[in-house]
Every structure is written in C-alpha cells, then in structure tokens.
Design a protein around this motif. Structure first.
Motif, PDB file in Angstrom:
ATOM      1  N   ILE A 188       0.796  -1.237   0.000  1.00 28.81           N
ATOM      2  CA  ILE A 188       0.000   0.000   0.000  1.00 28.81           C
ATOM      3  C   ILE A 188       0.828   1.287   0.000  1.00 28.81           C
ATOM      4  CG2 ILE A 188      -1.920  -1.143   1.168  1.00 28.81           C
ATOM      5  CD1 ILE A 188      -1.098   0.413   3.727  1.00 28.81           C
ATOM      6  N   ALA A 193       1.499   1.285  -4.709  1.00 29.63           N
ATOM      7  CA  ALA A 193       0.054   1.421  -4.927  1.00 29.63           C
ATOM      8  C   ALA A 193      -0.329   2.072  -6.241  1.00 29.63           C
ATOM      9  CB  ALA A 193      -0.568   2.216  -3.774  1.00 29.63           C
ATOM     10  N   PHE A 202      -4.482   4.345  -9.097  1.00 30.09           N
ATOM     11  CA  PHE A 202      -4.158   3.201  -8.254  1.00 30.09           C
ATOM     12  C   PHE A 202      -4.203   1.907  -9.068  1.00 30.09           C
ATOM     13  CE2 PHE A 202      -5.876   5.801  -4.619  1.00 30.09           C
ATOM     14  CZ  PHE A 202      -4.712   5.801  -3.872  1.00 30.09           C
ATOM     15  N   VAL A 206      -5.037  -2.945  -5.176  1.00 32.45           N
ATOM     16  CA  VAL A 206      -4.330  -2.355  -4.036  1.00 32.45           C
ATOM     17  C   VAL A 206      -5.158  -1.252  -3.374  1.00 32.45           C
ATOM     18  CG1 VAL A 206      -2.273  -1.072  -3.349  1.00 32.45           C
ATOM     19  CG2 VAL A 206      -2.086  -2.917  -5.017  1.00 32.45           C
ATOM     20  N   ARG A 210      -5.467   0.033   0.753  1.00 32.20           N
ATOM     21  CA  ARG A 210      -4.936   1.332   1.194  1.00 32.20           C
ATOM     22  C   ARG A 210      -6.031   2.168   1.859  1.00 32.20           C
ATOM     23  NH1 ARG A 210      -0.403   4.717  -1.038  1.00 32.20           N
ATOM     24  NH2 ARG A 210      -0.939   6.924  -0.805  1.00 32.20           N
TER      25      ARG A 210
END
Length: 230
Positions: A188, A193, A202, A206, A210
């Motif tokens: 993360i 990420a 992103f 992931v 996060r």
C-alpha cells in the motif's frame, strides 16, 4: 471546441478536476448558442459523460500520495500524538484507554487479539490484532480480507501517543489455488500502490487495502481522542 477543451485543461494543471469542469461548462454554453436542440442534447450527454468520468477517476487527497507514513527504515507506521487536558487524571485516563482497547479488540470483527505488553506504571500497552476488513458484502458477494497489526499507546508528559504498525494482510487464502499474504510495505505504499509515475491512478486491487487501512487508523485515532476528551 473539442480541441479547446483539452488545450484549456493542459495549460491549467494545478487542479484538473475544477479546470475540466469549467472547460466543459464553457464549451457547452458556446455550442448551445449555435446548434439546434437535438445536437445540444448530444453535446450535453458528451459533456456529462466526461464530467462524471473525471470525477470518478480523481483520487481523494485523503488516500493520495503521502497518505501512507513510513519510518526511516521504510516501515509503514501511523503515529498520532493527542494532548490530554490538564484537568485529567493520567492514571484514570490510562485505565479508561486500556479498558476501551480490551473491549474493542475483543469484538467479533477483531477476530483475535492479544496483549504483547502492558504497564500501568509506565502507562503504556501494545496489542496485536487480527481483524476483518470488509470491502464489499451483500447476499451475492462477500469481498473481505484479514489485517494484522500492532496497536500501541503510551501516556507521557501530558500527551498520549498511539501507533499502528507491523501491518500485513491475508486475502482469499481459502480460494482454490490459494490467495496471498503480504505486508503493508509490499502493498500500500506510494511506490507500490500507484500504476503511473505521476501517482494519479491506483492499481485496482491495491486501492481498497490502502483506503481501508487509512480509515481504520482514523477510526482508532478518533476513538482515543473521544475518550481522552470526555
């Protein structure tokens, strides 16, 4: 006009969302003056589609670049220092926070927890927690993971310092073929990420980890702050 839209956005890079919104509105107002209603409807559909696409793709600054803190060794570590009111009794404050932690980390969603260390004399404790992260849950779909972390608290010099660290995840381990287990540092952080150098997109898998990790830390900070300020 279409060329104008992209030219206008490209020379105003500081806030692309607001810039794109203004450009689309300007474009629509200019076009509607010169075309019939049927064409105006088609143009408005195009404008709205571009507007919604831009809004959907924009990253909330709360989860954007720099939102995952790391220590000098690159370890993901959330730390918050909360001032304790001068009128508060520090022993009572510590007892209340310890009781809160024992209760919270015994909840069903916490799955498992254990006290790694605890000292009333030093006014500090460390819990190791295994908790469920719910990404999506319905009667058709259940998308969940397990998060493992250490949560510590220490009271010193009229301040309460709380830390969330040693974070890792387990995802779909029961799936045929196996899922995976990964550390926060591998999953993360900003380096892991985002799929682009500008850090505007992103990796889809992931992003949810996060977001949920940041939300969990914010919730713990909020809970502790409320207890301290009662």
């Amino acid at each position: 006009m279409i060329r104008f839209l992209f030219t206008y956005v490209s020379i105003h890079p500081t806030n692309r969302w607001q810039t794109l919104e203004s450009a689309i509105i300007f474009l629509f107002l200019q076009l509607i003056k010169t075309i019939d209603m049927k064409k105006a409807l088609l143009i408005s559909i195009f404008c709205l589609t571009a507007l919604f696409a831009s809004a959907k793709s924009a990253i909330d600054p709360k989860y954007g670049p720099g939102s995952i803190p790391t220590d000098k060794n690159g370890k993901v570590t959330f730390t918050e220092t909360i001032s304790i009111p001068q009128s508060a009794n520090l022993d009572d404050c510590y007892t209340q926070l310890l009781n809160w932690a024992r209760g919270r980390f015994a909840m069903p969603y916490a799955r498992k927890s254990s006290i790694l260390s605890e000292s009333a004399a030093n006014k500090g404790f460390v819990f190791h927690v295994e908790q469920t992260l719910v990404f999506k849950r319905s009667w058709l779909v259940s998308d969940e993971a397990r998060i493992f972390y250490n949560f510590s608290m220490n009271i010193k010099d009229g301040k309460c310092v709380i830390t969330l660290t040693d974070i890792s995840y387990s995802y779909e381990e029961e799936r045929e073929g196996g899922g995976f287990r990964v550390s926060a540092e591998e999953w993360i952080t900003d380096d892991k990420a985002f799929k682009d150098a500008a850090k505007t997109k992103f990796f889809k898998q992931v992003q949810k980890f996060r977001v949920k990790t940041i939300d969990l830390n914010d919730l713990l900070v909020r809970n502790v702050t409320e207890i301290i300020n009662k």
